[in-house]
Design a protein around this motif. Structure first.
Motif, mmCIF file in Angstrom:
data_model
loop_
_atom_site.group_PDB
_atom_site.id
_atom_site.type_symbol
_atom_site.label_atom_id
_atom_site.label_comp_id
_atom_site.label_asym_id
_atom_site.label_seq_id
_atom_site.Cartn_x
_atom_site.Cartn_y
_atom_site.Cartn_z
ATOM 1 N N ILE A 152 0.928 -1.303 -0.347
ATOM 2 C CA ILE A 152 0.241 0.082 0.022
ATOM 3 C C ILE A 152 0.821 0.909 -0.227
ATOM 4 N N HIS A 153 1.726 1.013 0.702
ATOM 5 C CA HIS A 153 3.190 2.272 0.621
ATOM 6 C C HIS A 153 4.057 2.280 -0.282
ATOM 7 N N PRO A 154 3.993 3.873 -0.538
ATOM 8 C CA PRO A 154 4.634 3.959 -1.877
ATOM 9 C C PRO A 154 6.482 3.659 -1.991
ATOM 10 N N TYR A 155 7.051 3.709 -0.448
ATOM 11 C CA TYR A 155 7.943 3.430 0.475
ATOM 12 C C TYR A 155 8.307 1.801 0.235
ATOM 13 N N GLY B 8 5.789 16.747 8.045
ATOM 14 C CA GLY B 8 4.281 16.083 7.444
ATOM 15 C C GLY B 8 4.816 14.225 7.349
ATOM 16 N N CYS B 9 4.462 13.382 6.192
ATOM 17 C CA CYS B 9 5.434 12.605 6.101
ATOM 18 C C CYS B 9 6.724 12.209 5.576
ATOM 19 N N ARG B 10 7.506 11.889 6.371
ATOM 20 C CA ARG B 10 8.736 11.124 6.467
ATOM 21 C C ARG B 10 8.935 11.688 5.253
ATOM 22 N N PHE B 11 8.938 10.845 4.075
ATOM 23 C CA PHE B 11 8.411 10.163 3.070
ATOM 24 C C PHE B 11 8.706 10.920 1.801
ATOM 25 N N HIS B 12 8.336 11.844 2.220
ATOM 26 C CA HIS B 12 7.821 13.029 0.913
ATOM 27 C C HIS B 12 9.207 13.349 0.126
ATOM 28 N N THR B 13 10.115 13.515 -0.082
ATOM 29 C CA THR B 13 11.257 14.218 -0.082
ATOM 30 C C THR B 13 11.716 13.078 -1.392
ATOM 31 N N ARG B 14 11.172 11.712 -0.756
ATOM 32 C CA ARG B 14 11.132 11.349 -1.859
ATOM 33 C C ARG B 14 10.085 9.953 -2.837
ATOM 34 N N CYS B 15 8.926 10.718 -2.563
ATOM 35 C CA CYS B 15 7.847 10.165 -2.429
ATOM 36 C C CYS B 15 7.423 10.026 -3.714
ATOM 37 N N PRO B 16 6.988 9.605 -5.046
ATOM 38 C CA PRO B 16 6.957 10.164 -6.548
ATOM 39 C C PRO B 16 5.783 10.031 -6.496
ATOM 40 N N HIS B 17 4.088 10.180 -5.460
ATOM 41 C CA HIS B 17 3.292 9.896 -5.126
ATOM 42 C C HIS B 17 2.692 11.384 -4.473
ATOM 43 N N ALA B 18 4.030 12.053 -4.013
ATOM 44 C CA ALA B 18 3.472 13.003 -2.709
ATOM 45 C C ALA B 18 2.891 14.561 -3.077
ATOM 46 N N THR B 19 2.720 14.570 -2.603
ATOM 47 C CA THR B 19 1.805 15.918 -2.702
ATOM 48 C C THR B 19 1.531 17.009 -1.853
ATOM 49 N N ALA C 281 0.519 3.723 6.778
ATOM 50 C CA ALA C 281 0.906 5.334 7.099
ATOM 51 C C ALA C 281 0.865 6.153 5.670
ATOM 52 N N CYS C 282 0.011 6.613 5.031
ATOM 53 C CA CYS C 282 -0.466 6.900 3.830
ATOM 54 C C CYS C 282 -1.215 8.173 3.449
ATOM 55 N N HIS C 283 -0.617 9.406 2.680
ATOM 56 C CA HIS C 283 -2.031 10.297 2.346
ATOM 57 C C HIS C 283 -2.561 9.239 1.128
ATOM 58 N N HIS C 284 -1.990 8.827 0.001
ATOM 59 C CA HIS C 284 -2.549 8.753 -1.138
ATOM 60 C C HIS C 284 -1.812 6.876 -1.287
ATOM 61 N N PRO C 285 -2.320 5.740 -0.999
ATOM 62 C CA PRO C 285 -2.311 4.424 -0.654
ATOM 63 C C PRO C 285 -2.431 4.388 -1.967
ATOM 64 N N GLU D 67 0.907 15.109 8.559
ATOM 65 C CA GLU D 67 1.609 13.360 9.428
ATOM 66 C C GLU D 67 0.742 12.494 8.824
ATOM 67 N N PRO D 68 0.697 11.123 7.613
ATOM 68 C CA PRO D 68 -0.414 10.500 7.805
ATOM 69 C C PRO D 68 -0.676 9.790 8.775
ATOM 70 N N PRO D 69 -1.570 9.055 9.710
ATOM 71 C CA PRO D 69 -1.810 8.453 10.584
ATOM 72 C C PRO D 69 -1.786 6.550 10.385
ATOM 73 N N ILE E 209 -0.183 18.006 0.831
ATOM 74 C CA ILE E 209 -0.277 18.200 2.690
ATOM 75 C C ILE E 209 0.321 16.738 2.731
ATOM 76 N N CYS E 210 1.066 15.650 2.129
ATOM 77 C CA CYS E 210 2.002 15.679 2.449
ATOM 78 C C CYS E 210 3.510 15.717 3.191
ATOM 79 N N ALA E 211 3.546 16.858 2.669
ATOM 80 C CA ALA E 211 4.579 18.530 2.980
ATOM 81 C C ALA E 211 4.251 18.961 4.557
HETATM 82 S S1 SF4 Z 1 2.241 10.425 2.557
HETATM 83 FE FE1 SF4 Z 1 2.288 11.121 0.899
HETATM 84 S S2 SF4 Z 1 4.583 11.303 1.172
HETATM 85 FE FE2 SF4 Z 1 4.320 9.485 2.513
HETATM 86 S S3 SF4 Z 1 3.947 7.944 1.118
HETATM 87 FE FE3 SF4 Z 1 1.910 8.756 0.650
HETATM 88 S S4 SF4 Z 1 1.945 9.704 -1.192
HETATM 89 FE FE4 SF4 Z 1 4.116 9.831 -0.486
#
Ligand code: SF4
Ligand SMILES: Nc1ncnc2c1ncn2[C@@H]1O[C@H](COP(=O)(O)OP(=O)(O)OP(=O)(O)O)[C@@H](O)[C@H]1O
Ligand SMILES: [Mg+2]
Lengths: 557, 349, 412
Positions: C271-274, C311-322, C342-346, C329-331, C324-326
């Motif tokens: 589910i998670h982009p990471y 925000g989301c710790r992964f947002h600096t490298r995430c291809p799906h980041a928007t 834990a992702c806004h865009h599962p 922090e997603p629960p 809100i991610c920055a």
């Molecule tokens: S919350 Fe945003 S930045 Fe974090 S993993 Fe999901 S899509 Fe990527």
């Protein structure tokens, strides 16, 4: 002893002795007849005049100011710059040099008031080296200056002259006991008690007058304007001192000096100094230094410009006579019997003349070494007697700590002496103390050492100066063994009111009394090296018992 | 567990739950060699180093000779090390000669049983003093080294392992001692203690210089040990021990310390050499061994007065000292190579 | 839903692992909002704390008896630190740690003693984890004695253990340096087993080993688990190893949990982009498939844990980041089957699944309430489960990488 720690304490002791004497009421004394001052003619006869002599020394004087310093090195220099009311005979070797003659004064002082007043009269027409006339009132000013700076031997003034203590403590504006009259040129000195050695004090350069306006502070870099045969040239304190002939000097009966200029250079490397003189790169090896063993052989071969001259020193061990084991007479006697003075002399490269008496050869009151009990100073130790005495003492196995100085040959003495004690059956251990603090260490009232080394160079050639070392009724810090013998104390307090030559035999008897009681274990009197370059006229430039180097008499070939 | 058959039985066969243990063939190495521990390996490497062993032999020889000083003194020279004999005489080549001449010059080497190396100013037999002096020097060096090892190890171990408060106290202390030039510190402290003694130890005891040297050089071991401990405490086996519930003291002494042991051992000869040298310096300057006792340092100092006339007085104790220090150092180098071929333990001098 | 602040809320709220035969559901270790910040010190005379490394940042998880929990994440993400917290080699700087329901967060050494018996650790580096100055017999025997095994019994038990882990019992007197890497790791395992623990925390137990040896050790662990009824926490830095051993897998990134999922499902439905990126990094033996695969390549390095991104710790490298991610922090959202992410865009989930997801009680305290937006996902035509983008779904469990297919061997 011309060393700070010792002198000041010696004088403190002397002060207390004097107070005791005053309390008992002094006995009357006759004034010493002033001897004629014609001992030396106008001294330009024969030999070369002029030239420069370079002196090398391992130790600098503390200052160029005679109002502060009382070291041998200093006295060598300002005995030529600062002439006092009296002075010592110059140009003669041995005991003759201990003779006091008039200096600025017309004659020796008149002694009145039962030995408590000494009156000097200035010669007329005297001048300082800068041309300023010398007045009688310059003398009390110089004495006051000595007390203010203070002079290392200042307590000779404060302790014996009336009002001296009050002035030294700041309780008086002048020294009440010194009364000068510029019109008549008289200076009357009132003592707190009869004290014959005061004439020696007035022969020391430290009591010489200074011109009006001389600041009452240590002039280390310039020295004072003097009245002697020489005056100060350039000075680098602690390193080099220059003396230039004072052409204005003209005191009838006193030599005027031969050499134009002296340079006195300090180099702590005594070996280098000795080699410099050996190689004729310098002219005079300061006799205050010890010739290093490394060059001794070579120096001794120079018989035409080197000799060892016995001077007024005594080297000894003292005992804590108030506590075990040396409160036991037999124990002390055993030590005296077991000592081999010849061995001790060899430790000092043969510079010691073996003897058991405290008063050295060059001073009235000296006794012959042949009268030494327990063992012959020029023979081996009397070990049989020593063993018997030790047995009688019952002190075998007693622990003792022996104190001694680090500096050669003193540590070697300590090693030897400890060996003697151990061979007698004591359990002796050594304590070597740095030479700079040795006497303050063993003199500290809290230490109470068992036994240790001591040496004493005269302040002036007077038996009192030696015998006062063991005066017991004054709580002396020089009396390291706390010797306290009522007969000794009483005799000392009586004899010091007389000119020494009047009571010479009584001084000798006192010395012998102390030796018989083994209060001290004197083992010899040290010689000093008279060592010059080949340029210096060796015969005409003897060492003086008072001054060591007698620069006024010194001349080039 | 979703274990894939492709990995499992095949790859693991013969190793996992081996059924043939004891037969000897299936195990790595193929034979039951006796366990060769790191110490044994070091011993082997040491034994191959002939030069180091030769110098060890020299050192042992010097120690034995010095230890036998009383025998020489009693049976051959027949004079004690502190026995003065200034006015005595000695027979050399059928002639009676003064041990110390009237002008204070002591006799030179006689190469006979009495005064073999000559006398000093006090007429003491220099050969006897040389041996006794060596005994004293070696004793001080040895005791000092023990103190260095104990203190240095404790410093390093406590400061490096416990860190925190212990490090906060011990490290500045070590740095403080370390930042003083050893000779200057030694002279100052040595002079003070020689006068006053140290508690029940008298001022002239040889344990005072030993103690001073030990304390002065302890940071020279303590600091590298601390570094070593800091490195070791990060090793997983320390965490493993903690995870098993071992206490810090036990971990320090049973887990960490044995791993620092080779470093400590490598330092022993180095520190011994340093201690011997510092002892000589201090005694030379009068702040070490106190008169009348001798050590090589005091003998060199005494001999210096005769460097021009009789250089042997100064040279012989000097040569003894140099030989001892050299042998200890060369052996120490070998030991280092043997114990830890990669380590670069060098001490700042 | 229980509030996170309430003690025990997480344990009670956590769903029991499913999808695996192991695990009886009794929580062995529970971490609640566990935190470990390492102080960064500076100073010449007095050390001053100038910053903190957020090595483990608000991690909540449960490990139940008998299960194997895999933990994956890039190097430096805090796996080891988390493991050391769990065995209490570190004292956590925040949060609560329970063992069998008992709070052990602040216990001292004495208090921890009974827990030490039950929780043991196997270390990553087989060289540094064995004391080189000790013989194998001592290494394994000391913990036994420490925990009260009689002196005379120790040796036979050590031999027995050596046998169990596949080593020659005759080698009891050997030193660690006389063994190969794999053998040393077996010694490490034997040491851990010496006190009969219930839980083994395995910190990358095979990462330092050869691929062929990895398999041996994993098999060994597998056998031991069956034999002793152990629970494992198995740490690895890539997904290829854990998938074979784990019942559940936790994906960590920069000190935080990204995804928690039953093992098989993680591979089929990341589910998670990471997680997707991690899966994409696994090499595939077949070069054609490897090339054909659309790879989510992770650019750059993970950010500095001293100053982690908001925000989301992964947002600096995430291809799906928007946006809100920055900022937010997603629960941890709980999807069906106990799958948390834990992702806004599962990814890999349909809009319905998103809509039915609930906020997990394991969520970090600092996480917002913003649950993934199902509507947005629907509009964006969210990829179906098992989307080819991951390229992995179909293969999971069928042909795992064989020992011969080491990293790089699949490259053309
Ligand atoms: S919350 Fe945003 S930045 Fe974090 S993993 Fe999901 S899509 Fe990527
Ligand atoms: N004792 C410590 N002091 C300070 N920082 C530390 C300490 N131990 C770890 N860290 C830091 O904490 C972070 C997490 O480290 P950790 O060892 O837990 O990572 P990891 O996931 O195990 O990495 P790897 O896969 O490389 O083992 C890293 O940034 C690391 O630098
Ligand atoms: Mg790690």
């Amino acid at each position: 002893m011309k060393r700070y720690a010792r002198t000041s304490t010696a004088v403190l002791l002397a002060a207390l002795v004097a107070l005791a004497v005053a309390a008992c009421g002094g006995s009357s004394s006759k004034s010493s007849k002033s001897s004629s001052s014609g001992s030396s003619k106008a001294s330009s006869a024969g030999g070369k005049q002029g030239g420069t002599i370079k002196i090398v020394s391992g130790t600098p004087p503390l200052s160029a100011d005679q109002g502060l310093d009382f070291t041998t090195q200093g006295n060598e220099l300002y005995s030529t710059v600062n002439l006092s009311l009296l002075t010592f005979t110059r140009g003669v070797a041995g005991t003759a040099g201990a003779k006091i003659i008039p200096g600025l004064a017309k004659s020796l002082p008149k002694v009145t008031d039962g030995g408590k007043t000494y009156t000097f009269t200035l010669r007329p027409g005297l001048h300082y080296s800068n041309g300023v006339p010398i007045k009688a009132s310059d003398v009390p000013r110089a004495l006051e200056r000595d007390l203010k700076i203070p002079w290392q031997a200042a307590s000779f003034i404060s302790a014996y002259i009336q009002g001296g203590m009050a002035y030294a403590n700041g309780n008086a504006k002048t020294i009440s006991g010194v009364v000068a009259n510029d019109k008549t040129g008289t200076i009357a000195v009132h003592l707190v008690a009869p004290f014959a050695p005061i004439v020696d004090v007035f022969a020391l350069p430290g009591t010489a007058p200074v011109p009006p306006g001389t600041p009452a502070k240590n002039l280390a870099a310039t020295g004072t304007v003097g009245d002697g045969q020489y005056k100060w040239g350039p000075i680098t304190p602690g390193h080099s001192y220059t003396l230039i002939k004072n052409p204005k000097f003209d005191v009838p009966g006193l030599p005027r000096g031969h050499v134009d200029q002296f340079t006195y250079s300090v180099n702590t490397n005594v070996l280098a100094n000795a080699e410099a003189v050996l190689n004729n790169q310098a002219d005079v090896f300061d006799p205050g230094d010890t010739l290093p063993a490394a060059v001794l052989d070579k120096v001794k071969q120079q018989s035409d410009r080197y000799q060892a001259v016995p001077l007024n020193t005594s080297w000894y061990f003292w005992f804590a006579t108030y506590k075990k084991p040396f409160n036991n007479l037999y124990a002390r006697e055993a030590v005296l019997a077991a000592m081999d003075d010849r061995a001790l002399s060899r430790l000092d490269s043969g510079f010691q003349t073996p003897d058991c008496h405290l008063i050295p050869f060059g001073i009235v009151g000296h006794s012959s070494p042949s009268s030494c009990p327990f063992h012959n100073p020029n023979g081996p130790a009397n070990l049989t007697l020593a063993k018997q005495l030790m047995q009688k003492s019952g002190m075998t196995g007693q622990p003792v700590v022996v104190y001694g100085e680090e500096r050669a040959p003193r540590r070697q003495y300590l090693d030897y002496f400890t060996g003697v004690l151990n061979s007698l059956g004591f359990k002796a251990t050594e304590k070597v103390v740095n030479s700079g603090v040795y006497f303050t260490t063993i003199g500290a009232p809290t230490l109470k050492p068992d036994v240790g080394f001591g040496d004493w160079n005269q302040d002036f050639p007077n038996p009192w100066d030696f015998m006062q070392l063991f005066a017991g009724d004054a709580g002396s810090t020089l009396n390291y063994g706390y010797v306290n013998d009522p007969h000794y104390n009483a005799t000392l307090n009586k004899l010091d009111q007389q000119p020494p030559d009047k009571v010479a035999s009584q001084w000798a008897a006192l010395d012998q009394y102390a030796v018989n009681h083994a209060y001290y274990a004197v083992f010899g009197h040290e010689s000093k090296p008279q060592f010059y370059s080949s340029r210096v006229d060796f015969a005409a430039s003897p060492l003086s018992v008072e001054y060591f180097l007698d620069l006024v008499s010194m001349r080039l070939k | 567990m979703a274990l894939d058959p492709a990995i499992g039985p095949d790859a693991g066969s013969g190793v996992v739950i081996g059924s043939d243990q004891g037969s000897g063939g299936a195990w790595e190495g193929g034979r039951h060699a006796p366990a060769v521990g790191p110490w044994r390996l070091a011993m082997r490497r040491m034994r191959r180093n002939r030069v180091a062993l030769a110098f060890l032999g020299l050192f042992i020889l010097i120690v034995v000779v010095c230890v036998l000083a009383p025998v020489y003194s009693h049976d051959i020279a027949q004079i004690g090390p502190n026995q003065n004999n200034i006015t005595g005489q000695v027979k050399v080549g059928g002639q009676e000669k003064d041990v110390v001449a009237v002008d204070g010059t002591p006799i030179g080497p006689t190469f006979t049983s009495h005064y073999f190396l000559g006398a000093d100013t006090n007429g003491r037999d220099l050969a006897v003093r040389l041996l006794y002096g060596g005994r004293t020097s070696l004793l001080i060096g040895g005791v000092a080294t023990v103190i260095i090892i104990v203190l240095g190890t404790l410093f390093g171990l406590l400061s490096g392992y416990l860190r925190g408060v212990a490090d906060g106290i011990l490290r500045p202390l070590m740095e403080l001692i370390w930042s003083f030039p050893p000779v200057i510190l030694g002279v100052v402290v040595g002079t003070a203690l020689a006068l006053g003694g140290l508690g029940p130890i008298k001022g002239n005891s040889v344990f005072i210089p030993a103690f001073i040297i030990g304390v002065i050089y302890s940071p020279y071991l303590g600091k590298p040990i601390r570094g070593e401990i800091l490195r070791l405490r990060e090793q997983d086996f320390v965490d493993a021990a903690r995870a098993q519930g071992m206490g810090p003291m036990r971990i320090m002494f049973t887990e960490v310390l044995p791993n620092a042991a080779s470093t400590i051992i490598v330092f022993i000869p180095l520190m011994l050499a340093q201690a011997l040298l510092l002892e000589a310096y201090l005694s030379f300057l009068g702040a070490g061994v106190q008169a009348p006792n001798a050590s090589w340092g005091t003998l060199i100092a005494d001999g210096l007065n005769y460097i021009e006339t009789t250089p042997t007085f100064c040279l012989i104790p000097g040569i003894m000292l140099v030989l001892t220090v050299l042998s200890v150092n060369v052996f120490g180098d070998g030991l280092r190579d043997a114990l830890d071929p990669r380590a670069q333990v060098r001490i700042k001098t | 839903m229980a509030t996170p602040d309430e003690p025990g809320a997480i344990a009670r709220g956590a769903s029991a692992p499913n999808g695996s035969g192991r695990g009886n559901g009794t929580a062995l270790i529970e971490a609640e909002h566990l935190e470990l910040y390492f102080p960064v010190k500076k100073g010449i005379l007095v050390d001053r704390t100038v910053a903190h490394v957020h090595a483990v940042d608000d991690v909540s998880l449960v490990l139940t008896e008998g299960e194997t929990l895999g933990v994956v994440g890039e190097s430096g993400c805090g796996k080891s630190t988390l493991a050391r917290c769990l065995v209490r080699l570190h004292e956590p700087t925040g949060g609560t740690l329970r063992f069998r329901g008992r709070d052990i967060t602040k216990l001292n050494r004495r208090g921890l003693q009974p827990i030490r018996r039950e929780v043991q650790m196997v270390f990553q580096d087989p060289v540094s984890s064995l004391n080189p100055r000790k013989r194998v017999g001592q290494i394994i025997g000391v913990p036994m004695r420490l925990h009260g095994v009689d002196g005379s019994d120790v040796e036979s038990r050590v031999r027995d253990l050596l046998h169990r882990v596949g080593l020659n019992p005759e080698h009891i007197n050997r030193f660690p340096h006389e063994f190969s890497g794999g053998q040393r790791q077996r010694i490490g395992v034997a040491r851990a087993l010496a006190v009969n623990p219930k839980l083994l925390v395995l910190d990358e137990p095979v990462s330092a080993l050869d691929v062929s040896v990895q398999a041996q050790v994993i098999n060994l662990l597998d056998d031991l688990q069956d034999e002793f009824g152990l629970s494992y926490m198995f740490i690895a830095h890539d997904l290829s190893i854990v998938r074979h051993v784990s019942d559940r897998i936790v994906v960590m990134y920069l000190g935080k949990l990204m995804e928690v999922s039953p093992a098989r499902e993680l591979y089929e439905k990341p589910i998670h982009p990471y997680t997707q990126a991690l899966l994409a990094a696994i090499p595939i033996p077949d070069p054609h498939e490897n090339q054909a695969r659309a790879r989510t390549v992770l650019g750059g390095e993970p950010p500095n844990p001293i100053d982690p991104p908001p925000g989301c710790r992964f947002h600096t490298r995430c291809p799906h980041a928007t946006e809100i991610c920055a900022t937010t922090e997603p629960p941890l959202a709980e999807y069906a089957g106990g799958h948390l992410a834990a992702c806004h865009h599962p990814q890999s989930v349909g809009a319905e699944e998103i809509a039915s997801a609930v906020r997990s009680s394991l969520s970090p305290t600092s996480a917002g309430d913003a649950m993934p937006d199902a509507e947005a996902a629907r509009q964006a035509g969210d990829p179906a489960p098992g989307d080819p983008a991951t390229g992995r779904g179909a293969r999971t469990g069928a042909t795992p990488p064989s020992p011969s297919a080491g990293p790089g061997s699949g490259a053309p």
